[in-house]
Design a protein around this motif. Sequence first.
Motif, PDB file in Angstrom:
ATOM      1  N   LYS A  13      10.433   4.323   1.396  1.00 13.04           N
ATOM      2  CA  LYS A  13      11.116   5.441   0.730  1.00 13.04           C
ATOM      3  C   LYS A  13      12.128   6.091   1.661  1.00 13.04           C
ATOM      4  O   LYS A  13      13.148   6.613   1.203  1.00 13.04           O
ATOM      5  CB  LYS A  13      10.071   6.460   0.270  1.00 13.04           C
ATOM      6  CG  LYS A  13      10.645   7.623  -0.479  1.00 13.04           C
ATOM      7  CD  LYS A  13       9.544   8.572  -0.932  1.00 13.04           C
ATOM      8  CE  LYS A  13      10.109   9.738  -1.690  1.00 13.04           C
ATOM      9  NZ  LYS A  13       9.065  10.639  -2.173  1.00 13.04           N
ATOM     10  N   GLY A  32       0.815  -1.202   0.000  1.00 17.58           N
ATOM     11  CA  GLY A  32       0.000   0.000   0.000  1.00 17.58           C
ATOM     12  C   GLY A  32       0.854   1.259   0.000  1.00 17.58           C
ATOM     13  O   GLY A  32       2.078   1.211   0.100  1.00 17.58           O
ATOM     14  N   PRO A  33       0.205   2.432  -0.076  1.00 15.35           N
ATOM     15  CA  PRO A  33       0.936   3.702  -0.099  1.00 15.35           C
ATOM     16  C   PRO A  33       1.743   3.950   1.177  1.00 15.35           C
ATOM     17  O   PRO A  33       2.823   4.511   1.137  1.00 15.35           O
ATOM     18  CB  PRO A  33      -0.153   4.756  -0.257  1.00 15.35           C
ATOM     19  CG  PRO A  33      -1.401   4.045  -0.591  1.00 15.35           C
ATOM     20  CD  PRO A  33      -1.221   2.610  -0.252  1.00 15.35           C
ATOM     21  N   ARG A  34       1.229   3.520   2.317  1.00 17.63           N
ATOM     22  CA  ARG A  34       1.952   3.726   3.571  1.00 17.63           C
ATOM     23  C   ARG A  34       3.246   2.910   3.586  1.00 17.63           C
ATOM     24  O   ARG A  34       4.290   3.393   4.035  1.00 17.63           O
ATOM     25  CB  ARG A  34       1.070   3.328   4.752  1.00 17.63           C
ATOM     26  CG  ARG A  34       1.724   3.584   6.083  1.00 17.63           C
ATOM     27  CD  ARG A  34       0.710   3.411   7.227  1.00 17.63           C
ATOM     28  NE  ARG A  34       1.331   3.734   8.481  1.00 17.63           N
ATOM     29  CZ  ARG A  34       1.830   2.840   9.317  1.00 17.63           C
ATOM     30  NH1 ARG A  34       1.780   1.553   9.023  1.00 17.63           N
ATOM     31  NH2 ARG A  34       2.374   3.214  10.447  1.00 17.63           N
ATOM     32  N   THR A  35       3.200   1.695   3.102  1.00 16.78           N
ATOM     33  CA  THR A  35       4.397   0.852   3.043  1.00 16.78           C
ATOM     34  C   THR A  35       5.432   1.466   2.113  1.00 16.78           C
ATOM     35  O   THR A  35       6.624   1.465   2.417  1.00 16.78           O
ATOM     36  CB  THR A  35       4.021  -0.564   2.570  1.00 16.78           C
ATOM     37  OG1 THR A  35       2.999  -1.075   3.413  1.00 16.78           O
ATOM     38  CG2 THR A  35       5.220  -1.479   2.607  1.00 16.78           C
ATOM     39  N   HIS A  36       4.979   2.005   0.977  1.00 11.53           N
ATOM     40  CA  HIS A  36       5.909   2.656   0.056  1.00 11.53           C
ATOM     41  C   HIS A  36       6.546   3.894   0.688  1.00 11.53           C
ATOM     42  O   HIS A  36       7.728   4.166   0.483  1.00 11.53           O
ATOM     43  CB  HIS A  36       5.204   3.032  -1.241  1.00 11.53           C
ATOM     44  CG  HIS A  36       4.946   1.863  -2.138  1.00 11.53           C
ATOM     45  ND1 HIS A  36       5.940   1.246  -2.853  1.00 11.53           N
ATOM     46  CD2 HIS A  36       3.811   1.205  -2.443  1.00 11.53           C
ATOM     47  CE1 HIS A  36       5.438   0.250  -3.555  1.00 11.53           C
ATOM     48  NE2 HIS A  36       4.138   0.199  -3.320  1.00 11.53           N
ATOM     49  N   LEU A  37       5.768   4.646   1.451  1.00  9.59           N
ATOM     50  CA  LEU A  37       6.295   5.834   2.114  1.00  9.59           C
ATOM     51  C   LEU A  37       7.345   5.468   3.164  1.00  9.59           C
ATOM     52  O   LEU A  37       8.393   6.095   3.258  1.00  9.59           O
ATOM     53  CB  LEU A  37       5.165   6.643   2.755  1.00  9.59           C
ATOM     54  CG  LEU A  37       5.582   7.928   3.447  1.00  9.59           C
ATOM     55  CD1 LEU A  37       6.157   8.909   2.414  1.00  9.59           C
ATOM     56  CD2 LEU A  37       4.415   8.537   4.170  1.00  9.59           C
ATOM     57  N   VAL A  38       7.060   4.430   3.945  1.00 12.01           N
ATOM     58  CA  VAL A  38       8.028   3.981   4.952  1.00 12.01           C
ATOM     59  C   VAL A  38       9.300   3.477   4.274  1.00 12.01           C
ATOM     60  O   VAL A  38      10.413   3.806   4.689  1.00 12.01           O
ATOM     61  CB  VAL A  38       7.398   2.893   5.854  1.00 12.01           C
ATOM     62  CG1 VAL A  38       8.450   2.212   6.713  1.00 12.01           C
ATOM     63  CG2 VAL A  38       6.302   3.487   6.717  1.00 12.01           C
TER      64      VAL A  38
END
Length: 148
Positions: A32, A24-30
Motif C-alpha cells: 500500500k 497476508g495483511p503485512r504484505t498488503h500494508l507494505v
Amino acid sequence: MAHALPRSGRSAETGRDTTLDVFGPRTHLVAKWAVPVLAGLVYGYWAAANRRHGGPVTGWNLLFGFMTTIAFVVLYAVVRAVAERLPREGHAVLWGAFAGSALGFLYAQSGVAMFTAILTSLLLAAAVTAMLFYRYYTSEDAQGHRIT
C-alpha cells in the motif's frame, strides 16, 4: 482435461467469504505504501529529466525531482483515501483527474505548447475516467456496494 475454476465471493452454502487471498495483511500494508513511493520516484526522475532537456544534472534538478516525488506521493495518498469514500462516478472522475494532471505536468516540463499539454491531459483524463467508471459500474450492485 478441463477443470472448474474456483469461484470468488460468498459461498452459497456457508455464507462465508471464499475469496482467495495469497498475501497476508503485512504484505498488503507494505504494498500500500511501496507502490506509491516507487511510482513517485519514477515520476520525479521522469519530470526532472524532462525539465533539464538532456543537459547536465544539477543540484536544482535533483531538488526538483525529489520535490516532485514528494508531491506525487502525497497527492496519490490523498486521492486514494478520498476516492474510497466516493460513489463510483466521483471515484472514477477523481482518478481520471489525477492521471490527466500527472501527464499534463510531465508533458509541460518537456517544453511543448501549453495547449498541447492541456489537450493531451484532458484526453487521458477522459479515457481513464471512462475506463474506471466501466470497471466500477460492472463490479457494484444497484445500491453501489462493491461485489468482490
